[in-house]
Design an enzyme around this catalytic site. Sequence first.
Site, short mmCIF file in Angstrom:
data_model
loop_
_atom_site.label_atom_id
_atom_site.label_comp_id
_atom_site.label_asym_id
_atom_site.label_seq_id
_atom_site.Cartn_x
_atom_site.Cartn_y
_atom_site.Cartn_z
N LYS A 1 17.33 -6.40 0.82
CA LYS A 1 16.55 -5.61 -0.14
C LYS A 1 15.64 -4.63 0.60
O LYS A 1 15.45 -4.75 1.81
CB LYS A 1 15.72 -6.56 -1.01
CG LYS A 1 14.69 -7.38 -0.25
CD LYS A 1 14.15 -8.54 -1.08
CE LYS A 1 13.13 -9.34 -0.31
NZ LYS A 1 12.83 -10.62 -0.96
N TYR B 1 -11.33 11.53 13.39
CA TYR B 1 -12.04 11.55 12.11
C TYR B 1 -13.15 10.50 12.09
O TYR B 1 -12.94 9.37 12.55
CB TYR B 1 -11.08 11.25 10.96
CG TYR B 1 -10.17 12.38 10.61
CD1 TYR B 1 -10.68 13.57 10.08
CD2 TYR B 1 -8.80 12.26 10.78
CE1 TYR B 1 -9.83 14.61 9.73
CE2 TYR B 1 -7.94 13.30 10.43
CZ TYR B 1 -8.47 14.47 9.91
OH TYR B 1 -7.63 15.48 9.58
C1 PLP Z 1 13.01 -11.74 -0.08
C2 PLP Z 1 13.67 -13.00 -0.49
C3 PLP Z 1 14.30 -13.82 0.47
C4 PLP Z 1 14.20 -13.56 1.95
O1 PLP Z 1 12.99 -14.05 2.44
P1 PLP Z 1 12.62 -14.01 4.00
O2 PLP Z 1 11.33 -14.70 4.08
O3 PLP Z 1 12.54 -12.57 4.37
O4 PLP Z 1 13.72 -14.71 4.71
C5 PLP Z 1 15.01 -14.91 0.02
N1 PLP Z 1 15.07 -15.22 -1.30
C6 PLP Z 1 14.46 -14.47 -2.24
C7 PLP Z 1 14.57 -14.87 -3.65
C8 PLP Z 1 13.72 -13.35 -1.86
O5 PLP Z 1 13.09 -12.63 -2.80
#
Ligand code: PLP
Length: 370
Positions: free
Chosen positions: A37, A262
Amino acid sequence: MLSAPGKLIIDLAAIQGNWRRLSEKLPSATQCGAVVKANAYGLGVAHVAPALAAAGCKTFFVSSLTEGIELRKLISRDAIIYVLHGFELGNESEFYAYQLRPVLFSMALIEQWMKWIEQAEKFVPAAIKVNTGMNRFGVELDEFMQFAAIATQFMQNSTVLILSHLACAEERQNPLNAEQLSQFEQVKALALKVNSKLSFSLANSSGIFLGQNWHYDLVRPGAALYGVNPTPESTNPMSAVVSLNLKVLQVRQLKKGECIGYGHCYQAPKDMPVAIAGGGYADGIARVLSNQTQGFFNAKPVPLIGRVSMDAVAFDLSAVAQQQEQVNFIELIGEHQCVDSLAKNAGTIGYEILTQLGQRYEREYRVSKS
Ligand SMILES: *Cc1c(COP(=O)(O)O)cnc(C)c1O
């Protein structure tokens, strides 16, 4: 590198190696999936997903339909893609067209999906997400009982996977891990009575390291694939994936008592050579890192001084004063400072550092030298 603020190197071979290492930890009946994702945690799904598929990964998770469609165009039809945020009314047919499996996280979604399947006379396997304690998404155990007729019909005909998500898996001793496991066991027992062919999935990256009880049929690592430490309480078992070298645009001499940047929030305690490098908060170098981290040149630490600007940062080159003429790059992420340590300095986690990495860097994807 023309006008890029720096060079981001993404080691695809290391991602593949990390996926294999996780796979090897699993019992032979357990499959290792991959969560890609958010553009593969910012690293570029167009490169990362095909590399994972080539390493043997067959099941992928994305957040949205848009990400699912993008991913489907990158990998073969046989790869399984789950969409974690489910579907929205009106876009069901896209799930069919692109062979995406929605993850349904409420009884309402389950009913809507069933209705669509019946009307459209199309079959798309789905997953059900159950809540075991994260309290974010998911059907509650007692809802299953309450809507037993629908739940039973759906699990018998249209469901292939039941999943849940761990809230505190990176803390080994957190009692919630065992509580969620025991909740999930109850769900599993109930679901298997209805359909003995169902698969189950509970573990993210850190969950894999809690042990075999958490593995079930399929694990869903994301962060660990990309080099983030899934066991923050001990040394990182994964290989580093990302390195970021910022381009030095100017070296100048700051005199004792002069301030820089800044807000003039850094005052030189002595005369010092300073590197002004490309990359700023517009590139994911969080402004809270102002005066709070360091870069490296030739393995020597060079403190980041003053405010992080939108497109530039300054480093105190005192430690490498002799070589100041040669300083053309400064390592911000790499051998001497991993993603997790930079994250710590920014008061955040490696996940956020990765997903914020800017689009302006020159990106190089390393593949295995075979
Ligand atoms: C993002 C996500 C993962 C992956 O989690 P990590 O900690 O990056 O391994 C797995 N399952 C779900 C439902 C997620 O939303």
